[in-house]
Design a protein around this motif. Sequence first.
Motif, PDB file in Angstrom:
ATOM      1  N   SER A   1       0.900  -1.231  -0.070  1.00 31.43           N
ATOM      2  CA  SER A   1       0.158   0.040   0.077  1.00 31.43           C
ATOM      3  C   SER A   1       0.855   1.303   0.258  1.00 31.43           C
ATOM      4  CB  SER A   1      -0.804  -0.064   1.150  1.00 31.43           C
ATOM      5  OG  SER A   1      -0.339   0.021   2.373  1.00 31.43           O
ATOM      6  N   TYR A   2       2.000   1.235   0.593  1.00 30.33           N
ATOM      7  CA  TYR A   2       3.138   2.473   0.435  1.00 30.33           C
ATOM      8  C   TYR A   2       3.369   2.704  -0.928  1.00 30.33           C
ATOM      9  CZ  TYR A   2       4.209   2.039   5.473  1.00 30.33           C
ATOM     10  OH  TYR A   2       4.064   2.114   6.702  1.00 30.33           O
ATOM     11  N   ARG A   3       3.815   1.796  -1.686  1.00 29.20           N
ATOM     12  CA  ARG A   3       4.106   1.951  -3.257  1.00 29.20           C
ATOM     13  C   ARG A   3       2.736   2.478  -3.842  1.00 29.20           C
ATOM     14  NH1 ARG A   3       6.521  -2.337  -1.519  1.00 29.20           N
ATOM     15  NH2 ARG A   3       8.764  -2.514  -1.909  1.00 29.20           N
ATOM     16  N   GLN A   4       1.752   1.725  -3.599  1.00 25.73           N
ATOM     17  CA  GLN A   4       0.343   2.030  -4.574  1.00 25.73           C
ATOM     18  C   GLN A   4      -0.201   3.463  -4.096  1.00 25.73           C
ATOM     19  OE1 GLN A   4      -0.254   0.224  -7.050  1.00 25.73           O
ATOM     20  NE2 GLN A   4       1.103  -1.392  -6.633  1.00 25.73           N
TER      21      GLN A   4
ATOM     22  N   GLN B   1      10.622   9.174  -7.073  1.00 20.91           N
ATOM     23  CA  GLN B   1       9.919   9.751  -5.998  1.00 20.91           C
ATOM     24  C   GLN B   1       9.315   8.875  -4.716  1.00 20.91           C
ATOM     25  OE1 GLN B   1       7.323  12.610  -8.281  1.00 20.91           O
ATOM     26  NE2 GLN B   1       8.908  14.091  -8.163  1.00 20.91           N
ATOM     27  N   THR B   2       8.753   7.854  -5.297  1.00 18.96           N
ATOM     28  CA  THR B   2       8.237   6.820  -4.032  1.00 18.96           C
ATOM     29  C   THR B   2       9.254   6.251  -3.597  1.00 18.96           C
ATOM     30  OG1 THR B   2       6.224   6.536  -5.758  1.00 18.96           O
ATOM     31  CG2 THR B   2       6.651   4.797  -4.107  1.00 18.96           C
ATOM     32  N   ILE B   3      10.228   5.805  -3.929  1.00 18.10           N
ATOM     33  CA  ILE B   3      11.306   5.080  -3.342  1.00 18.10           C
ATOM     34  C   ILE B   3      12.001   6.185  -2.412  1.00 18.10           C
ATOM     35  CG2 ILE B   3      14.003   4.208  -3.544  1.00 18.10           C
ATOM     36  CD1 ILE B   3      12.857   2.967  -6.197  1.00 18.10           C
TER      37      ILE B   3
ATOM     38  N   ARG C   1      11.053   9.436  -1.280  1.00 14.20           N
ATOM     39  CA  ARG C   1      10.136  10.075  -0.059  1.00 14.20           C
ATOM     40  C   ARG C   1       9.344   9.355   0.666  1.00 14.20           C
ATOM     41  NH1 ARG C   1      10.915  15.520  -1.041  1.00 14.20           N
ATOM     42  NH2 ARG C   1      11.669  16.177  -3.026  1.00 14.20           N
ATOM     43  N   VAL C   2       9.179   7.946   0.191  1.00 17.22           N
ATOM     44  CA  VAL C   2       8.214   7.209   0.953  1.00 17.22           C
ATOM     45  C   VAL C   2       8.786   5.849   1.628  1.00 17.22           C
ATOM     46  CG1 VAL C   2       5.950   5.887   0.892  1.00 17.22           C
ATOM     47  CG2 VAL C   2       6.106   7.903  -0.387  1.00 17.22           C
ATOM     48  N   LEU C   3       9.282   5.004   0.560  1.00 16.62           N
ATOM     49  CA  LEU C   3       9.932   3.680   1.115  1.00 16.62           C
ATOM     50  C   LEU C   3      11.275   4.001   1.845  1.00 16.62           C
ATOM     51  CD1 LEU C   3       9.339   1.705  -2.190  1.00 16.62           C
ATOM     52  CD2 LEU C   3       7.794   2.002  -0.535  1.00 16.62           C
ATOM     53  N   VAL C   4      12.164   4.528   1.342  1.00 15.48           N
ATOM     54  CA  VAL C   4      13.390   4.591   2.061  1.00 15.48           C
ATOM     55  C   VAL C   4      13.186   5.266   3.445  1.00 15.48           C
ATOM     56  CG1 VAL C   4      15.531   5.577   2.291  1.00 15.48           C
ATOM     57  CG2 VAL C   4      14.959   4.631   0.158  1.00 15.48           C
ATOM     58  N   PRO C   5      12.482   6.341   3.793  1.00 22.80           N
ATOM     59  CA  PRO C   5      12.262   6.909   5.108  1.00 22.80           C
ATOM     60  C   PRO C   5      11.469   5.911   5.936  1.00 22.80           C
ATOM     61  CG  PRO C   5      11.790   8.491   3.415  1.00 22.80           C
ATOM     62  CD  PRO C   5      11.998   7.363   2.686  1.00 22.80           C
ATOM     63  N   ALA C   6      10.505   5.083   5.310  1.00 21.46           N
ATOM     64  CA  ALA C   6       9.712   4.011   5.986  1.00 21.46           C
ATOM     65  C   ALA C   6      10.438   2.829   6.601  1.00 21.46           C
ATOM     66  CB  ALA C   6       8.536   3.482   5.279  1.00 21.46           C
ATOM     67  N   CYS C   7      11.547   2.574   5.722  1.00 15.95           N
ATOM     68  CA  CYS C   7      12.447   1.458   6.198  1.00 15.95           C
ATOM     69  C   CYS C   7      13.538   1.812   6.665  1.00 15.95           C
ATOM     70  CB  CYS C   7      12.451   0.350   5.130  1.00 15.95           C
ATOM     71  SG  CYS C   7      13.361   1.074   3.696  1.00 15.95           S
ATOM     72  N   PHE C   8      13.788   3.242   6.779  1.00 11.47           N
ATOM     73  CA  PHE C   8      15.097   3.796   7.719  1.00 11.47           C
ATOM     74  C   PHE C   8      15.522   3.063   8.891  1.00 11.47           C
ATOM     75  CE2 PHE C   8      17.360   7.015  10.093  1.00 11.47           C
ATOM     76  CZ  PHE C   8      18.540   6.875   9.234  1.00 11.47           C
ATOM     77  N   PRO C   9      14.523   2.852   9.844  1.00 15.60           N
ATOM     78  CA  PRO C   9      15.007   2.251  11.022  1.00 15.60           C
ATOM     79  C   PRO C   9      15.555   0.912  10.918  1.00 15.60           C
ATOM     80  CG  PRO C   9      12.866   3.326  11.416  1.00 15.60           C
ATOM     81  CD  PRO C   9      13.008   3.235   9.878  1.00 15.60           C
ATOM     82  N   ARG C  10      15.006   0.002   9.945  1.00 22.11           N
ATOM     83  CA  ARG C  10      15.547  -1.418   9.668  1.00 22.11           C
ATOM     84  C   ARG C  10      17.100  -1.093   9.046  1.00 22.11           C
ATOM     85  NH1 ARG C  10      10.235  -4.702   7.297  1.00 22.11           N
ATOM     86  NH2 ARG C  10       9.049  -4.311   9.411  1.00 22.11           N
ATOM     87  N   ILE C  11      17.045  -0.181   8.048  1.00 17.90           N
ATOM     88  CA  ILE C  11      18.442   0.114   7.434  1.00 17.90           C
ATOM     89  C   ILE C  11      19.497   0.672   8.554  1.00 17.90           C
ATOM     90  CG2 ILE C  11      19.750   1.441   5.785  1.00 17.90           C
ATOM     91  CD1 ILE C  11      17.194   1.810   4.043  1.00 17.90           C
TER      92      ILE C  11
END
Length: 293
Positions: A160-163, A174-176, A178-188
């Motif tokens: 749903s993040y991507r869609q 832009q999705t990667i 501004r949305v995906l990388v910040p969302a998984c930044f704690p795991r990174i």
Amino acid sequence: MSRIQHKKKVDKIMTALFFAGTAFAVILLVAFIGFVIAQGFGEMTLDMLSFSGSGLGNMLFNTLYLVFLALVFSMLTGVPAGIFLAEYAHQGKVTHWVRMAIETLASLPSIVVGLFGYLAFIVMTGSQWNLFAGSLAVSILTLPLVTSVTEDALRNLPDSYRQGSLGLGASHWQTIWRVLVPACFPRIMTGLIMAAGRGFGEAAALMFTAGMSTDINWNNWDITSASCPLNPFRPGETLALHIWSLRTEALHPNAAQLASVSSAILMVLVVSFSLAARYISWRLDKKMGGTNS
């Protein structure tokens, strides 16, 4: 005994085994950390913590500086590689060979990476042992970990993040970004923490690249000078290398005591860095989840 009772009994036994295994691992870790720290701090004196030639301050700084440089290189290469594998790469021969290369890098002995770093970063460039070459060697060891963690973090995000982002008119990039990388930044960040732990304890790869000597002048901040603390092209002995040197060559009269103190400092450094980074990751997770408490 009925089948339901039998299943419950087996479930209780397996639960007890899992709990015992977890408890054993925790007790072993606590006992190991406690033993190393207690033994090291019990023999510590203030002179050992100085930044003089006989103290451990310079080696501590070299360790932190080298790990910082290695994390920068790992982040600049591992995170984009993970993004490529998760978002752009299609199943095929190229992707198969890329994954095989990453798995092979992850299984390479550190001594082999050290020899490669010596040939590639020292001999072929005509330079002497230096922290920059050491950080490049460590980044080779940590690159597979950072890449795998980044890829897994992106793949495990809800679709749903991507869609949602694409539905609002954002491009894939832009999705990667501004949305995906910040969302998984704690795991990174967790992956970078694990990579930092590898860098703190690395010795074999640094033996051939970073060097076994340190000459720092804390009054000299000319970064082009060989004695400047921030010059990455100077030799720099880390705490792990210093421990190995003390326990093998034993040239110092207090070699055993210095090795114990170095081990304790290194242990405290790893544990403190891990706890602090995980706390930051936890706070970021809560902030992104919309909670402030």
